[in-house]
Design a protein around this motif. Sequence first.
Motif, short mmCIF file in Angstrom:
data_model
loop_
_atom_site.label_atom_id
_atom_site.label_comp_id
_atom_site.label_asym_id
_atom_site.label_seq_id
_atom_site.Cartn_x
_atom_site.Cartn_y
_atom_site.Cartn_z
N HIS A 55 -3.82 -1.60 1.12
CA HIS A 55 -4.46 -0.62 0.24
C HIS A 55 -4.81 -1.20 -1.14
CE1 HIS A 55 -3.43 2.35 3.26
NE2 HIS A 55 -2.15 2.06 3.14
N PHE A 56 -5.26 -2.44 -1.15
CA PHE A 56 -5.53 -3.09 -2.43
C PHE A 56 -6.70 -2.43 -3.17
CE2 PHE A 56 -7.53 -6.45 -5.04
CZ PHE A 56 -6.46 -6.72 -5.88
N LYS A 57 -7.66 -1.89 -2.44
CA LYS A 57 -8.80 -1.24 -3.08
C LYS A 57 -8.34 -0.09 -3.98
CE LYS A 57 -13.31 0.88 -2.13
NZ LYS A 57 -13.09 2.04 -2.99
N SER A 58 -7.31 0.64 -3.53
CA SER A 58 -6.82 1.75 -4.33
C SER A 58 -6.17 1.27 -5.63
CB SER A 58 -5.83 2.60 -3.53
OG SER A 58 -4.65 1.86 -3.25
N TYR A 99 -6.14 1.48 -11.24
CA TYR A 99 -5.68 0.77 -12.44
C TYR A 99 -6.72 -0.17 -13.05
CZ TYR A 99 -1.04 2.38 -10.97
OH TYR A 99 0.04 3.15 -10.60
N GLY A 100 -7.76 -0.50 -12.30
CA GLY A 100 -8.75 -1.44 -12.79
C GLY A 100 -8.54 -2.84 -12.25
N HIS A 101 -9.57 -3.65 -12.36
CA HIS A 101 -9.52 -5.00 -11.78
C HIS A 101 -8.56 -5.92 -12.52
CE1 HIS A 101 -12.73 -4.51 -8.80
NE2 HIS A 101 -13.30 -3.71 -9.68
N ALA A 130 7.64 -6.84 -1.04
CA ALA A 130 7.96 -5.42 -1.16
C ALA A 130 8.92 -5.15 -2.32
CB ALA A 130 8.55 -4.90 0.15
N ARG A 131 9.70 -6.15 -2.72
CA ARG A 131 10.64 -5.96 -3.83
C ARG A 131 10.00 -6.12 -5.20
NH1 ARG A 131 14.15 -9.28 -0.61
NH2 ARG A 131 13.81 -11.01 -2.04
N LEU A 132 8.74 -6.56 -5.23
CA LEU A 132 8.08 -6.78 -6.52
C LEU A 132 7.92 -5.47 -7.29
CD1 LEU A 132 5.14 -9.20 -5.60
CD2 LEU A 132 7.14 -9.76 -6.99
N ARG A 133 8.06 -5.57 -8.59
CA ARG A 133 7.74 -4.48 -9.49
C ARG A 133 6.82 -5.07 -10.56
NH1 ARG A 133 9.29 -2.70 -5.66
NH2 ARG A 133 10.91 -1.15 -5.24
N ILE A 134 5.57 -4.69 -10.53
CA ILE A 134 4.54 -5.34 -11.34
C ILE A 134 4.14 -4.42 -12.49
CG2 ILE A 134 2.25 -6.41 -11.30
CD1 ILE A 134 2.71 -6.49 -8.14
N PRO A 135 4.37 -4.83 -13.75
CA PRO A 135 3.97 -3.99 -14.89
C PRO A 135 2.46 -3.81 -14.93
CG PRO A 135 5.47 -5.75 -15.57
CD PRO A 135 5.03 -6.07 -14.17
N ASP A 175 4.21 1.86 -16.75
CA ASP A 175 4.25 2.01 -15.29
C ASP A 175 4.52 0.67 -14.62
OD1 ASP A 175 3.75 4.65 -15.44
OD2 ASP A 175 1.67 4.57 -14.79
N GLU A 176 5.22 0.71 -13.50
CA GLU A 176 5.40 -0.45 -12.65
C GLU A 176 4.81 -0.14 -11.28
OE1 GLU A 176 9.26 -2.89 -14.24
OE2 GLU A 176 9.57 -1.35 -12.72
N LEU A 177 4.19 -1.14 -10.70
CA LEU A 177 3.48 -0.97 -9.44
C LEU A 177 4.17 -1.78 -8.35
CD1 LEU A 177 0.88 0.16 -8.07
CD2 LEU A 177 -0.26 -1.95 -8.78
N SER A 178 4.33 -1.20 -7.19
CA SER A 178 4.84 -1.94 -6.04
C SER A 178 3.77 -1.96 -4.96
CB SER A 178 6.12 -1.30 -5.50
OG SER A 178 5.89 0.04 -5.08
#
Length: 236
Positions: A87-90, A95-97, A153-158, A164-167
Amino acid sequence: MPSSAEQLHLERALHLLQQAGAMLPEAEPGSVAWLQGIVDALCDLSSRDALTGLSNRRSFEMVMAREVDRVARTGESALLLMLDIDHFKSVNDTYGHGVGDLVIQAVGAALNQAVRPMDTVARIGGEEFGIMLPNCQAGFALTVAERVRERVARLRIPTGQFQDELSVTISLGGAFAPQWVRSSPLLWMERADRQLYRAKTDGRNRVCLEVHHETLVSAEEKGMLLAVLPQDSEQV
């Protein structure tokens, strides 16, 4: 008399390396050692994906070609994993490119940390990656692929937006190079891609591997195996 460096007009090459943040040679400018350092740095730059620093598709295909040849000669196993971000397109739409690029970088780093130094991780394009695992026995393949999946799956990306953090998750498909058979990187990648498609249609965030002992020799590979050179056909 102009130096070798002046004759070669290296300004563009130096500017390109500086833009990429590459380390310039410490040798005397214009010397053979310095020129060799520039050549080596350019070769490395041409084989890397600019966003992640991983191998790019062209470099990865060269690695695959060498591995296909090695497996055909030695009979040793080698596993190819193809994967992409679910679901990378979402992510880009929400959030933007810029955040999308951060996600790709974070996933690339996680993949690199989840494999052995001898393995090759590449960004194939967009949100798709490839991992080449030489000498990976069939009994360990699922464990290795699951470790890669879980690491991402364990990543938490600011995201930089309201703290917000994104997984994210990834889907993986894998295939072994056929042993003792002449094949090609394209045919091998097609096998792994079929398993990746199965992982995505089965619900994503999962691993699907081609069963090693059921790896079939395709018609194209049979043709490569049984190909007769012109001079050989005259002797038959």
